[in-house]
Design a protein around this motif. Sequence first.
Motif, PDB file in Angstrom:
ATOM      1  N   GLY A   2       4.943   5.073  -7.229  1.00 21.94           N
ATOM      2  CA  GLY A   2       4.293   3.928  -7.084  1.00 21.94           C
ATOM      3  C   GLY A   2       4.924   2.963  -6.033  1.00 21.94           C
ATOM      4  N   LEU A   3       4.470   1.725  -5.901  1.00 20.52           N
ATOM      5  CA  LEU A   3       5.138   0.809  -4.872  1.00 20.52           C
ATOM      6  C   LEU A   3       5.915  -0.398  -5.717  1.00 20.52           C
ATOM      7  CD1 LEU A   3       2.454   0.269  -2.344  1.00 20.52           C
ATOM      8  CD2 LEU A   3       4.217   1.598  -2.017  1.00 20.52           C
ATOM      9  N   SER A   4       7.189  -0.800  -4.952  1.00 20.46           N
ATOM     10  CA  SER A   4       7.855  -1.940  -5.604  1.00 20.46           C
ATOM     11  C   SER A   4       6.801  -3.417  -5.192  1.00 20.46           C
ATOM     12  CB  SER A   4       9.106  -2.034  -5.057  1.00 20.46           C
ATOM     13  OG  SER A   4       8.871  -2.319  -3.475  1.00 20.46           O
ATOM     14  N   LEU A   5       7.156  -4.429  -6.092  1.00 23.03           N
ATOM     15  CA  LEU A   5       6.239  -5.435  -5.681  1.00 23.03           C
ATOM     16  C   LEU A   5       6.335  -5.969  -4.152  1.00 23.03           C
ATOM     17  CD1 LEU A   5       4.670  -7.952  -6.345  1.00 23.03           C
ATOM     18  CD2 LEU A   5       6.681  -9.142  -7.212  1.00 23.03           C
ATOM     19  N   ALA A   6       7.816  -6.105  -3.652  1.00 23.67           N
ATOM     20  CA  ALA A   6       7.779  -6.329  -2.307  1.00 23.67           C
ATOM     21  C   ALA A   6       7.165  -5.245  -1.241  1.00 23.67           C
ATOM     22  CB  ALA A   6       9.414  -6.248  -1.905  1.00 23.67           C
ATOM     23  N   MET A   7       7.053  -3.956  -1.527  1.00 24.19           N
ATOM     24  CA  MET A   7       6.286  -3.117  -0.684  1.00 24.19           C
ATOM     25  C   MET A   7       4.772  -3.654  -0.771  1.00 24.19           C
ATOM     26  SD  MET A   7       7.998  -0.980   1.258  1.00 24.19           S
ATOM     27  CE  MET A   7       9.687  -0.587   1.571  1.00 24.19           C
ATOM     28  N   LYS A   8       4.321  -3.749  -1.911  1.00 26.83           N
ATOM     29  CA  LYS A   8       3.101  -4.196  -2.037  1.00 26.83           C
ATOM     30  C   LYS A   8       2.508  -5.592  -1.308  1.00 26.83           C
ATOM     31  CE  LYS A   8       2.008  -2.647  -7.076  1.00 26.83           C
ATOM     32  NZ  LYS A   8       1.489  -3.010  -8.220  1.00 26.83           N
ATOM     33  N   ILE A   9       3.614  -6.489  -1.177  1.00 31.17           N
ATOM     34  CA  ILE A   9       3.110  -7.553  -0.354  1.00 31.17           C
ATOM     35  C   ILE A   9       3.223  -7.269   1.056  1.00 31.17           C
ATOM     36  CG2 ILE A   9       4.070 -10.157  -0.024  1.00 31.17           C
ATOM     37  CD1 ILE A   9       4.839 -10.182  -2.703  1.00 31.17           C
ATOM     38  N   LEU A  10       4.347  -6.386   1.631  1.00 34.65           N
ATOM     39  CA  LEU A  10       4.303  -5.969   3.025  1.00 34.65           C
ATOM     40  C   LEU A  10       3.097  -5.239   3.283  1.00 34.65           C
ATOM     41  CD1 LEU A  10       8.042  -4.721   2.998  1.00 34.65           C
ATOM     42  CD2 LEU A  10       7.020  -6.937   4.290  1.00 34.65           C
ATOM     43  N   LYS A  11       2.649  -4.244   2.520  1.00 28.74           N
ATOM     44  CA  LYS A  11       1.595  -3.381   2.687  1.00 28.74           C
ATOM     45  C   LYS A  11       0.075  -4.449   2.993  1.00 28.74           C
ATOM     46  CE  LYS A  11      -1.179   0.478   0.998  1.00 28.74           C
ATOM     47  NZ  LYS A  11      -1.269   1.262  -0.190  1.00 28.74           N
ATOM     48  N   ASN A  12      -0.052  -5.267   2.069  1.00 29.50           N
ATOM     49  CA  ASN A  12      -0.926  -6.190   2.329  1.00 29.50           C
ATOM     50  C   ASN A  12      -1.021  -7.144   3.441  1.00 29.50           C
ATOM     51  OD1 ASN A  12      -2.004  -5.232  -0.267  1.00 29.50           O
ATOM     52  ND2 ASN A  12      -1.217  -6.979  -1.482  1.00 29.50           N
ATOM     53  N   HIS A  13       0.119  -7.346   3.975  1.00 23.99           N
ATOM     54  CA  HIS A  13       0.473  -8.053   5.261  1.00 23.99           C
ATOM     55  C   HIS A  13       0.492  -7.368   6.555  1.00 23.99           C
ATOM     56  CE1 HIS A  13       0.549 -11.195   2.173  1.00 23.99           C
ATOM     57  NE2 HIS A  13       0.244 -12.124   3.145  1.00 23.99           N
ATOM     58  N   LEU A  14       0.582  -6.039   6.343  1.00 25.44           N
ATOM     59  CA  LEU A  14       0.756  -5.153   7.436  1.00 25.44           C
ATOM     60  C   LEU A  14      -0.187  -5.258   8.747  1.00 25.44           C
ATOM     61  CD1 LEU A  14       3.179  -2.990   8.457  1.00 25.44           C
ATOM     62  CD2 LEU A  14       1.555  -1.405   7.520  1.00 25.44           C
ATOM     63  N   LEU A  15       0.593  -5.652   9.792  1.00 29.59           N
ATOM     64  CA  LEU A  15      -0.391  -5.738  11.228  1.00 29.59           C
ATOM     65  C   LEU A  15      -0.134  -4.678  12.117  1.00 29.59           C
ATOM     66  CD1 LEU A  15      -0.024  -9.621  11.693  1.00 29.59           C
ATOM     67  CD2 LEU A  15      -1.710  -8.480  10.809  1.00 29.59           C
TER      68      LEU A  15
END
Length: 643
Positions: A2-15
Amino acid sequence: MGLSLAMKILKNHLLKGELKAGQEIAIKIDQTLTQDSTGTMAYLQLEAMDIEDVATENSVAYIDHNILQAGFENADDHEFIKSAANKFGITFSKAGGGICHQVNLEQFAKPGDTLLGSDSHTPTGGGLGELAIGAGGLDVAVAMAKGFYFVKVPKIYRVNLTSSLSPMANAKDVILYILGKLTVKGGTGFIMEYTGQGVKSLSVTDRATICNMGAELGATTSIFPSDENTLAYLKAHGREEVYKQLQADEDAYYDESIDIDLSEIKPAVAKPHFPDQFEEVESLPRIKVDQVAIGSCTNSSFEDLMKVASILEGRRVNPDVSLVISPGSATILEKIAENGALATFIKAGARILESGCGPCIGMGQAPKAGAVSLRSFNRNFKGRSGTMDAQIYLASPETCAVSAVLGYIADPKELSYETKFNKDESFNQTQAYFIKPEKDLSKRLKETIKGKNIKPFPRAEKASDIEKKVIYKAGDGITTDDICPSNAKLLPFRSNIAYLSEFAFTTKIDDFKKRCEENKGGIIVAGENYGQGSSREHAALLPLYLGVKAVVAKSFARIHRSNLINNAILPLEFVNPDDYEKISEYDDIRISRVVESLKEGIFILEDLTKNIKIKLKADFSDREREVLEAGGYLNYAKNLDLE
């Protein structure tokens, strides 16, 4: 896995890019903040990008640093920032409204959002589940203009919390403990992510304190999950509509991990002159204090001040101590005025300062010569207080308050007190200090207002071969306060690089500018963690103005390394750190094939004086190389579009 919280947010904002540690990515930025010490330069740079409106969902320009107006300079800067906010569609927070990080937490932070701020303590927002990152002013200017930010994907450091704090301990003691364990460079290249059952025992402002001082670890940012405590905080501030529950996956991957039993945390201090000089208060000899300062973006919350009020109730400040208290925001000041805590402070003999950064950044309240000053702040670098020979200790508000009464650095258990207040009390969000942006572009200012203190910023040149002298050989732990001193005399000139350059490195040597002028610039050689501390871009702009072409160090602090690249100054590292010893001040240095070496990542330094060659390295991303070749980030980003 699974993903850490930080990685989840980075994934949601990845350009752009791949979400893999060490790889450079571009992420969408939802919000930005600036403050007046770094903001003037950021808005000059934003203006140079020729935009009409910011690309972010919300950007705020705070006036909280340079709020002592002993001359026209600070007022000039404030008027310029106000006019830039009007021109580009930015909310303007007037002086007196409070410290940017505290106000942003109360009024704008959102779980799951990204926030980029031109202040190293921007990660405070991580206490609310926001991915909040500190950066240089030019990075923030580009984020406002374009809506994105480039960052190397950090590794994730899990801090697993168990149990809960004892009544005498504060979240400040937790982060001081972590700093003692990991040191001021222990978080470099990481996001610190807090997990475990102990998280539930910490309020949002407790979490914000810990995230705030994650900057002292060198971490990219710090973050807590968004949970029922987050919801309670948002409800108290009338913003429950932005709540969303956020947490890491149960099987999330972490690169490193540390376990901390909160019940074992004891009141502590950071001794002079770095935040990682940890020692428990009970282990200290009796150290007489001359000054106590409570406030800063680290510990100026309503909760912290109410604990201080509980300690000072019915007591008086020791006759030999000066106690100053600065509430974090106008909202907090209004609340303690209503509930009587402010009267308690005054009856005890405390001095009440305006809601702002104040003495934390050297803006007033410099202690007497040789004094011991105990502060609930985040940094205790030598000279930062305004007094070079002062001994600055960092501690929790409780330790500060008890020490102010007893006259020496004391454990809170040495006084009996009972803390009674509602942590989730509702607040009237003070709006009077905000000037909201005009949505109609036709009604905005067409030109910014530049007083005589506003000077142009220096422009970078394209990276090229270097043949210069070593004009300064520095040791380990050079801070941005060393490169660009921060005190009440110099802060008003943050918009005047030419004048400010006269004081570059003056905490270390007296003649840096003279050396640069006599040698037409040069090269700096340094030890470990060069450029730690503040995000101030001025620590790169002053060397740029003085003709510095490269800094060769054993290692760099993250933000300062980026600021050097943004201004086309080469940040190069020794392949073999022992080679540092081989170079002396005023050695003649040549670095050839610079453009080719940018691609290869290996540079050859020729010490012409000693007739030796030293191998250097630099792990530049493709974009960083292009920035250096273009002559700085402003030139590179002006016409850049990721779509």
